[in-house]
Design a protein around this motif. Sequence first.
Motif, PDB file in Angstrom:
ATOM      1  N   ALA A 137       0.759  -1.167  -0.116  1.00  0.00           N
ATOM      2  CA  ALA A 137      -0.084   0.109   0.129  1.00  0.00           C
ATOM      3  C   ALA A 137       0.819   1.282  -0.063  1.00  0.00           C
ATOM      4  CB  ALA A 137      -1.060  -0.167   1.348  1.00  0.00           C
ATOM      5  N   GLY A 169       2.136   2.284  -3.260  1.00  0.00           N
ATOM      6  CA  GLY A 169       0.964   3.115  -4.014  1.00  0.00           C
ATOM      7  C   GLY A 169       0.454   4.472  -3.547  1.00  0.00           C
ATOM      8  N   HIS A 224      -4.034   1.839  -5.274  1.00  0.00           N
ATOM      9  CA  HIS A 224      -3.185   0.847  -5.394  1.00  0.00           C
ATOM     10  C   HIS A 224      -3.439  -0.058  -6.276  1.00  0.00           C
ATOM     11  CE1 HIS A 224      -0.294  -2.411  -4.813  1.00  0.00           C
ATOM     12  NE2 HIS A 224       0.620  -1.605  -4.524  1.00  0.00           N
ATOM     13  N   ARG A 225      -2.530  -0.773  -7.111  1.00  0.00           N
ATOM     14  CA  ARG A 225      -3.041  -1.991  -8.137  1.00  0.00           C
ATOM     15  C   ARG A 225      -4.039  -3.053  -7.334  1.00  0.00           C
ATOM     16  NH1 ARG A 225      -0.955  -6.772  -8.061  1.00  0.00           N
ATOM     17  NH2 ARG A 225       0.860  -5.854  -6.902  1.00  0.00           N
TER      18      ARG A 225
END
Length: 212
Positions: free
Chosen positions: A112, A115, A120-121
């Motif tokens: 996290a 990102g 985040h992805r």
Amino acid sequence: MLHIVETHNRLSFSLLVEDMFALRARVFKDRLQWDVHVEDGKEIDVFDAADPLYILSVNDVTGRLEGSVRLLPTTGPNMLRDVFPVLLPDDLVVESPIIWESSRFCVEPDAARLGEGRIHRVTTELLCGLVEVGLRAGLSHIVSVYDARMARIFKASACPAEVIGTPTRIGRVMTYAGLFEISETLLQNIAATQPTRENAELRDDLPALRVA
């Protein structure tokens, strides 16, 4: 990559499930300071014994668990009805075979932080997975109890919620109950907030669901 874990295939993912309980302890107890029970480094509650479905996000390269979320039918034990009824008006009960509850949404803290400043992805992947599971299971909505932190994430992820009842401060955080309408449009909107190859291929990674 997403893995869908249910009772019938849980033994095949036993190590990842143990990693999930440990991740939940790190996120909810250590990082967020929630009042949750942790034993032997794992956060497990009564709803983990209620035949839930787990969505696990696993790094394609390392095989490491990076995030998870839990789903339960609202026709059985669930957190909104059994733990947080204060969030709902007295005459409102959320109980339907086509409404499931999501809970324990978490992302590995180290991932996290990478990102920071954007969604985040793994967050996007899990949200897309929730909607895809809902579509495959024929759900109309997913209901969730969440805090102000998650409300900001949902907004940034183009994942709007219909807030039901009255937001209430529980412990140190403002807490909400929200309904998310399951649709192809919602899936596309969430994926568009982070258009990556992983999200474009997400639907093919999900196995057929066993739906009662």
